[in-house]
Design an enzyme around this catalytic site. Sequence first.
Site, mmCIF file in Angstrom:
data_model
loop_
_atom_site.group_PDB
_atom_site.id
_atom_site.type_symbol
_atom_site.label_atom_id
_atom_site.label_comp_id
_atom_site.label_asym_id
_atom_site.label_seq_id
_atom_site.Cartn_x
_atom_site.Cartn_y
_atom_site.Cartn_z
ATOM 1 N N HIS A 1 48.046 30.210 31.906
ATOM 2 C CA HIS A 1 47.479 31.548 32.067
ATOM 3 C C HIS A 1 48.572 32.467 32.614
ATOM 4 C CE1 HIS A 1 44.162 34.412 33.296
ATOM 5 N NE2 HIS A 1 45.134 34.803 34.098
ATOM 6 N N HIS B 1 50.168 36.530 33.157
ATOM 7 C CA HIS B 1 50.027 37.983 33.170
ATOM 8 C C HIS B 1 51.340 38.592 32.684
ATOM 9 C CE1 HIS B 1 46.247 38.520 35.741
ATOM 10 N NE2 HIS B 1 46.353 37.235 35.491
ATOM 11 N N ASN C 1 46.409 40.746 31.496
ATOM 12 C CA ASN C 1 46.708 39.451 30.903
ATOM 13 C C ASN C 1 47.456 39.661 29.591
ATOM 14 O OD1 ASN C 1 45.172 37.762 32.838
ATOM 15 N ND2 ASN C 1 43.445 38.922 32.041
ATOM 16 N N CYS D 1 45.166 41.511 38.325
ATOM 17 C CA CYS D 1 44.765 41.036 39.647
ATOM 18 C C CYS D 1 44.942 42.170 40.654
ATOM 19 C CB CYS D 1 45.620 39.842 40.061
ATOM 20 S SG CYS D 1 45.236 39.215 41.710
#
Length: 210
Positions: free
Chosen positions: A102, A104, A144, A135
Amino acid sequence: MAHNIANLNMTPAESVAGFGACVEKAKAAGIGISGSISMAFGSPWDKEITMDTVKAIVDAYLKVGVTEISLSDASGMAYPTQVMGICAEMGKAYPEVTWWLHFHNTRGLGVANIFAGILSGFTRFDASFAGVGGCPFVPGAAGNVATEDILHMCDESHIDTGIDLDKAIAISKQVVTYIHHPTDSYILRAGKAKDLILEVPKKRVKHESK
């Protein structure tokens, strides 16, 4: 570490240890469950996230029965060679784990990091249409990695995802109309490389008067 302590007054491993009852109830109800390590690649609050720190959290997840785990870069600090090193180590140390990555795109390396993950043998990645998300706790955080940017990279690299890129682009365009502001999607801004057909300027012939 510092991020988790500031928010929950516990180390990440201590937080995970409290998930046992949740995991048991989820399994009893036939619900799948996965865990995430939110800053496995770096943190604004810690100078360095050591491999031992990440492994301690993985061990804590395995102890409570969680075998699907995401290595996350919520801080947007990861870079490709680091990703390859961590993926190689984690894949070797924990073959029983189903891994996700995951990233960003805070510093523009999200797609490159995913490609590094692919080269390391990882096949599961998080993304979001149009690249929305982020975030609120991380300074300067971007969204993202855009789904369409990843699919375009795979398409150009002849990696078959089984996902229709054009449909993904259409969905992302619709998402932008909902949020009423531009996003960090490169494909929404520039389009697919295969669609880029520019008109070639005609050669100019110089005429001389006699």
